[in-house]
Design an enzyme around this catalytic site. Structure first.
Site, PDB file in Angstrom:
ATOM      1  CB  SER A  25      17.674  88.811   9.252  1.00  0.00           C
ATOM      2  OG  SER A  25      17.039  88.041   8.259  1.00  0.00           O
ATOM      3  CE  LYS A  56      13.737  88.817   8.809  1.00  0.00           C
ATOM      4  NZ  LYS A  56      13.382  90.147   8.262  1.00  0.00           N
ATOM      5  CE  LYS A 116      15.000  86.657   5.481  1.00  0.00           C
ATOM      6  NZ  LYS A 116      14.007  87.605   4.953  1.00  0.00           N
ATOM      7  CG  ASP A 128      10.894  87.585   6.584  1.00  0.00           C
ATOM      8  OD1 ASP A 128       9.819  87.452   5.972  1.00  0.00           O
ATOM      9  OD2 ASP A 128      11.762  88.430   6.283  1.00  0.00           O
ATOM     10  CD  GLU A 176       9.886  90.464   8.064  1.00  0.00           C
ATOM     11  OE1 GLU A 176      10.547  90.239   9.110  1.00  0.00           O
ATOM     12  OE2 GLU A 176      10.363  91.071   7.091  1.00  0.00           O
ATOM     13  CG  ASP A 178       9.573  93.038   4.200  1.00  0.00           C
ATOM     14  OD1 ASP A 178       9.584  94.032   3.469  1.00  0.00           O
ATOM     15  OD2 ASP A 178      10.589  92.309   4.332  1.00  0.00           O
ATOM     16  CE  LYS A 228      13.201  94.671   4.318  1.00  0.00           C
ATOM     17  NZ  LYS A 228      13.109  93.477   3.448  1.00  0.00           N
ATOM     18  N   GLY A 235      15.970  95.476   6.689  1.00  0.00           N
ATOM     19  CA  GLY A 235      17.226  95.661   5.956  1.00  0.00           C
ATOM     20  C   GLY A 235      17.208  94.919   4.638  1.00  0.00           C
TER      21      GLY A 235
HETATM   22  O1  OSB Z   1      12.739  90.030   3.905  1.00  0.00           O
HETATM   23  O2  OSB Z   1      13.631  91.225   5.369  1.00  0.00           O
HETATM   24  C1  OSB Z   1      13.728  90.607   4.319  1.00  0.00           C
HETATM   25  C2  OSB Z   1      17.353  90.636   3.070  1.00  0.00           C
HETATM   26  C3  OSB Z   1      17.159  90.764   1.716  1.00  0.00           C
HETATM   27  C4  OSB Z   1      15.861  90.795   1.223  1.00  0.00           C
HETATM   28  C5  OSB Z   1      14.781  90.699   2.093  1.00  0.00           C
HETATM   29  C6  OSB Z   1      14.970  90.599   3.455  1.00  0.00           C
HETATM   30  C7  OSB Z   1      16.284  90.530   3.963  1.00  0.00           C
HETATM   31  C8  OSB Z   1      16.617  90.323   5.375  1.00  0.00           C
HETATM   32  C9  OSB Z   1      17.996  90.757   5.828  1.00  0.00           C
HETATM   33  O3  OSB Z   1      15.911  89.753   6.160  1.00  0.00           O
HETATM   34  C10 OSB Z   1      17.980  91.937   6.718  1.00  0.00           C
HETATM   35  C11 OSB Z   1      19.351  92.558   6.887  1.00  0.00           C
HETATM   36  O4  OSB Z   1      19.737  93.429   6.070  1.00  0.00           O
HETATM   37  O5  OSB Z   1      20.040  92.191   7.835  1.00  0.00           O
HETATM   38 MG    MG Z   2      11.159  90.438   5.310  1.00  0.00          MG
END
Ligand code: OSB
Ligand code: MG
Length: 368
Positions: free
Chosen positions: A135, A161, A163, A188, A213, A238, A262, A290
């Site tokens: 990510s 992924k 953001k 995401d 996402e 999510d 999660k 994560g």
């Molecule tokens: O939205 O998936 C998410 C990290 C912190 C809070 C929200 C998210 C995330 C990530 C990181 O996308 C995922 C990772 O731990 O590698």
């Molecule tokens: Mg997410």
């Protein structure tokens, strides 16, 4: 087993690179760890709540309160036969999924250690390795992001992924696709949009994304269902999914076609197993998300991702991507095929806790 002792540790871990999402930047992570003791053995859980209520309504302080005021005292009064009994013990607590989950994780770990069984086997995980994705946060400019994607592709991460947020979306994805036309790619938004922004998603729909996402607000199942009708890219939820009931409503109303589970967000491993059963029945693909976990939370996530319904690449990258300090051994490494091994011959979550390191990083230690 009836709890004899519990300790909370507050540790601070500095990220190798700041992680920026549509809701903020994380440079360092304050992490609440729970240690439970029974008959000379200990089980560990990691709380994923952040300092402030930006990802969800929970915070480190709210979790500390719920755990020390209610959960631990209740566990000292009432024994548990099996980790699956824990949900009943905490059933009077509304919400507060992350607080409940981290103690539940420690219960599963402890039970595994007392009975010489791995978490993977306790939950009937069926995979020896799990597919790993990465990510990538919002960057200063597109060149930095393209370089990060190149590195991740060379490492063989199975999907990338990105953001997104308003102003960092369609044009960015277009430029990524110009350079990487074929990689498995997804975005995401962490709820950065509203249904009125639908044109952005109609545009994103042209770039062969695996999924989009959490485009809209966490409470907004109706608008996600409307948006899913407008686009052919699957929506993945999510933040919206905090229980198996949320999952059922979202799938049945076609507000999403994929779920990022999660375990901490849904209240723990037992609730995750319920979502797994539902997904099996409704044939909904899952993957494990994560929260920039340390090795304790990561080990639990890896075991969960070994469930058969977790069929898509997970947000479980190798340990070295996140922090320079490690509080468990061994650390999780990426295999050449972009997978991570699931611990199976060890007991509980399958990693050894480096208590000296935890004591060194701890700014606070509470004995309950
Ligand atoms: O939205 O998936 C998410 C990290 C912190 C809070 C929200 C998210 C995330 C990530 C990181 O996308 C995922 C990772 O731990 O590698
Ligand atoms: Mg997410």
């Amino acid at each position: 087993m009836k709890l004899e002792n519990a300790n909370l540790f507050l540790v601070k871990m500095v990220l190798k690179h700041p992680f920026r999402t549509s809701f903020g930047v994380t440079k360092e992570r304050e992490i609440l760890l729970v240690k439970l003791e029974y008959e000379g053995r200990s089980g560990w859980g990691e709380c994923v709540a952040e300092h402030g209520p930006w990802y969800s309504g929970e915070t480190i302080s709210s979790c500390k309160f719920i755990i020390s005021e209610y959960i631990i005292p209740w566990m000292k009064e009432e024994g548990l036969e099996h980790p699956s009994d824990y949900q009943r013990l905490v059933s009077n607590i509304k919400g507060n999924q992350m607080a409940k989950a981290c103690v539940e994780d420690a219960v599963w770990d402890l039970y595994g250690k007392l009975n010489n069984v791995s978490l993977k086997n306790m939950i009937n995980g069926s995979k020896e390795t799990i597919p790993s994705g990465i990510s990538l946060g919002i960057q200063k400019n597109i060149d930095i992001l393209l370089e990060k994607i190149k590195t991740a592709v060379e490492q063989n991460y199975q999907r990338i992924k990105i953001k997104i947020e308003p102003g960092w979306d369609v044009e960015i994805i277009k430029q990524i696709r110009d350079v990487f036309p074929d990689i498995l790619l997804m975005v995401d938004a962490n709820s950065a949009y509203r249904y009125k922004d639908k044109d952005i998603f109609l545009n994103l729909d042209k770039y062969n994304l695996m999924m989009i996402e959490q485009p809209l607000q966490y409470y907004d199942i109706l608008d996600h269902a409307k948006l899913q009708k407008d686009i052919s890219t699957p929506i993945c939820l999510d933040e919206s999914i905090k229980s198996v009931d949320d999952a059922r409503v979202a799938i049945e109303s076609d507000a999403c076609r994929i779920i990022n589970v999660k375990p901490a967000r849904v209240g723990g491993i037992t609730e995750t197993l319920k979502i797994h059963k539902l997904a099996e029945k409704l044939k909904t693909p899952l993957w494990c998300g994560g929260m920039l976990e340390t090795g304790i939370g990561r080990a639990k996530n890896v075991a969960v991702a070994s469930l058969s319904t977790f069929s898509l690449p997970n947000d479980i990258s190798e340990s070295a991507r996140y922090y320079t300090d490690y509080i468990v051994e061994p650390i999780f490494k990426l295999n050449n095929d972009g997978t991570i091994d699931v611990p199976r011959n060890s007991h509980g979550i399958g990693v050894k806790i480096n208590i000296e390191k935890i004591e060194e990083l701890a700014s606070e230690k509470i004995s309950l």
